[in-house]
Design a protein around this motif. Structure first.
Motif, PDB file in Angstrom:
ATOM      1  N   GLY A 195      11.259 -12.973   3.384  1.00  0.00           N
ATOM      2  CA  GLY A 195      10.369 -13.244   4.652  1.00  0.00           C
ATOM      3  C   GLY A 195       8.826 -12.794   4.341  1.00  0.00           C
ATOM      4  O   GLY A 195       8.511 -12.216   3.564  1.00  0.00           O
ATOM      5  N   ALA A 196       8.050 -13.607   5.269  1.00  0.00           N
ATOM      6  CA  ALA A 196       6.514 -13.281   5.001  1.00  0.00           C
ATOM      7  C   ALA A 196       6.170 -11.999   5.171  1.00  0.00           C
ATOM      8  O   ALA A 196       5.151 -11.435   4.428  1.00  0.00           O
ATOM      9  N   GLU A 197       6.644 -11.155   6.186  1.00  0.00           N
ATOM     10  CA  GLU A 197       6.052 -10.017   6.505  1.00  0.00           C
ATOM     11  C   GLU A 197       6.354  -8.894   5.256  1.00  0.00           C
ATOM     12  O   GLU A 197       5.798  -8.084   4.702  1.00  0.00           O
ATOM     13  N   LYS A 198       7.607  -8.875   4.930  1.00  0.00           N
ATOM     14  CA  LYS A 198       7.963  -8.040   3.514  1.00  0.00           C
ATOM     15  C   LYS A 198       7.440  -8.457   2.467  1.00  0.00           C
ATOM     16  O   LYS A 198       6.995  -7.576   1.760  1.00  0.00           O
ATOM     17  N   ALA A 199       7.260  -9.761   2.366  1.00  0.00           N
ATOM     18  CA  ALA A 199       6.649 -10.002   0.998  1.00  0.00           C
ATOM     19  C   ALA A 199       5.145  -9.606   0.838  1.00  0.00           C
ATOM     20  O   ALA A 199       4.566  -9.194  -0.080  1.00  0.00           O
ATOM     21  N   ARG A 200       4.396  -9.658   2.012  1.00  0.00           N
ATOM     22  CA  ARG A 200       3.226  -9.009   2.040  1.00  0.00           C
ATOM     23  C   ARG A 200       3.243  -7.555   1.703  1.00  0.00           C
ATOM     24  O   ARG A 200       2.274  -7.144   1.066  1.00  0.00           O
ATOM     25  N   GLU A 201       4.117  -6.789   2.251  1.00  0.00           N
ATOM     26  CA  GLU A 201       4.310  -5.406   2.053  1.00  0.00           C
ATOM     27  C   GLU A 201       4.441  -5.230   0.555  1.00  0.00           C
ATOM     28  O   GLU A 201       3.827  -4.425  -0.042  1.00  0.00           O
ATOM     29  N   ILE A 202       5.406  -5.856  -0.025  1.00  0.00           N
ATOM     30  CA  ILE A 202       5.633  -5.804  -1.537  1.00  0.00           C
ATOM     31  C   ILE A 202       4.468  -6.080  -2.167  1.00  0.00           C
ATOM     32  O   ILE A 202       4.081  -5.515  -3.090  1.00  0.00           O
ATOM     33  N   ARG A 203       3.636  -7.162  -1.938  1.00  0.00           N
ATOM     34  CA  ARG A 203       2.696  -7.774  -2.332  1.00  0.00           C
ATOM     35  C   ARG A 203       1.434  -6.594  -2.624  1.00  0.00           C
ATOM     36  O   ARG A 203       0.672  -6.324  -3.219  1.00  0.00           O
ATOM     37  N   THR A 204       1.063  -6.122  -1.268  1.00  0.00           N
ATOM     38  CA  THR A 204       0.176  -4.970  -1.157  1.00  0.00           C
ATOM     39  C   THR A 204       0.460  -3.823  -1.956  1.00  0.00           C
ATOM     40  O   THR A 204      -0.544  -3.180  -2.392  1.00  0.00           O
ATOM     41  N   SER A 205       1.549  -3.216  -1.901  1.00  0.00           N
ATOM     42  CA  SER A 205       1.982  -1.767  -2.217  1.00  0.00           C
ATOM     43  C   SER A 205       2.285  -2.111  -3.770  1.00  0.00           C
ATOM     44  O   SER A 205       2.151  -1.031  -4.417  1.00  0.00           O
ATOM     45  N   LEU A 206       2.851  -3.074  -4.381  1.00  0.00           N
ATOM     46  CA  LEU A 206       3.410  -3.120  -5.668  1.00  0.00           C
ATOM     47  C   LEU A 206       2.607  -4.301  -6.498  1.00  0.00           C
ATOM     48  O   LEU A 206       2.595  -3.969  -7.659  1.00  0.00           O
ATOM     49  N   ASP A 207       2.252  -5.250  -5.998  1.00  0.00           N
ATOM     50  CA  ASP A 207       1.635  -6.428  -7.038  1.00  0.00           C
ATOM     51  C   ASP A 207       2.517  -6.713  -8.080  1.00  0.00           C
ATOM     52  O   ASP A 207       2.231  -6.419  -9.165  1.00  0.00           O
ATOM     53  N   PRO A 208       3.682  -7.175  -7.717  1.00  0.00           N
ATOM     54  CA  PRO A 208       4.684  -7.162  -8.879  1.00  0.00           C
ATOM     55  C   PRO A 208       4.485  -8.387  -9.899  1.00  0.00           C
ATOM     56  O   PRO A 208       3.852  -9.324  -9.400  1.00  0.00           O
ATOM     57  N   GLN A 209       4.974  -8.272 -11.079  1.00  0.00           N
ATOM     58  CA  GLN A 209       5.213  -9.295 -11.961  1.00  0.00           C
ATOM     59  C   GLN A 209       6.609  -9.915 -12.141  1.00  0.00           C
ATOM     60  O   GLN A 209       6.734 -11.020 -12.425  1.00  0.00           O
ATOM     61  N   CYS A 210       7.343  -9.109 -11.694  1.00  0.00           N
ATOM     62  CA  CYS A 210       8.762  -9.498 -11.669  1.00  0.00           C
ATOM     63  C   CYS A 210       9.414  -8.331 -10.685  1.00  0.00           C
ATOM     64  O   CYS A 210       8.934  -7.395 -10.331  1.00  0.00           O
TER      65      CYS A 210
END
Length: 271
Positions: free
Chosen positions: A145-160
């Protein structure tokens, strides 16, 4: 199928744990013998001798907790309690072949883990989504979902990325892994090993253990000896899903003795 959707009404999602590997440079091309220089150089320099205390410290720090979690308690052992079947979703035959070799390698080195690739998504309990780097965030959004994806991107900036859901007994019911296919062979293998292994239970990254791939400052690209200790401890039948730290500590000395013998044998280690 979207991630973390129960397969039946009786299955309730109680945990979503996410593990990531931060961006790494692609430093090597494939060698003529089929090995990556970036991997073989690490294998030559690998530390393979550890005290009981060093192994136990890494196990407790990675098997309990979570680098990033959305819901649920994380103070118990989480693991699959049955065969693990992995399905790869991709049109990249080369990456699927590499992934199959990673899965087979894990299966050879973890004594009590039954893990294998499978050709159908319906029968899989680990789904690996292989995507282009430019599609990673969109894929994360479709999963969480968009909200959790933003949290993940902001806190982790993952490559995988990897995550799992568990039932009330802390048994992992399903895992999802997202890997990028176009960041080079070393990054792909490094991500594949770390995320697949973390999707099996040791989801917590730690910066205080320098020998594990579950340290964001460490890159491996292969299944190193130290992490074989961690996974073999986790999947020993005496370590059960739902155990607390105290319960695990009570059985660890006997389990570690047997795990040491297995890891020595499968890696042809010297005394």
């Amino acid at each position: 199928m979207t991630a973390f959707v129960p397969s039946s009404p009786a299955l309730r999602i109680t945990l979503l744990a996410l593990a990531v590997l931060t961006c790494l440079p692609d430093t090597a091309a494939m060698a003529a013998a089929g090995e990556l220089p970036a991997v073989s150089s690490r294998q030559r320099a690998e530390k393979k001798s550890f005290t009981d205390g060093e192994i136990i410290e890494g196990f407790l720090k990675t098997a309990f907790g979570a680098e990033y979690h959305l819901a649920g308690r994380v103070d118990r052992i989480r693991k699959f309690d049955g065969p693990v079947r992995v399905f790869a979703e991709s049109d990249r035959a080369d990456r699927k072949t590499q992934l199959a070799k990673v899965v087979a390698d894990i299966g050879r080195r973890v004594r009590h883990l039954d893990i294998a690739m499978i050709d159908t998504n319906e029968a899989a309990n680990v789904r690996v989504k292989l995507v282009r780097d430019r599609d990673l965030y969109r894929t994360i959004t479709s999963f969480y979902g968009a909200e959790k994806a933003r949290e993940i991107r902001t806190s982790l900036d993952p490559q995988c990325l990897s995550g799992f859901r568990k039932n009330d007994d802390f048994e992992i019911e399903h895992s999802d892994v997202i890997l990028t296919v176009d960041n080079g062979d070393f990054v792909f293998l490094d991500c594949a090993y770390e995320e697949l292994l973390q999707s099996l239970g040791p989801i917590n990254d730690t910066a205080s253990v320098p020998w594990t791939m579950f340290n964001d400052n460490v890159s491996m690209g292969y299944f190193d000896v130290y992490d074989q200790y961690i996974l073999n401890l986790l999947y020993d039948p005496r370590i059960k899903a739902g155990m607390t730290v105290a319960e695990v500590k009570a059985v660890l000395p006997d389990v570690l003795k047997d795990v040491r013998a297995w890891v020595k044998r499968v890696n042809d280690l010297k005394e």
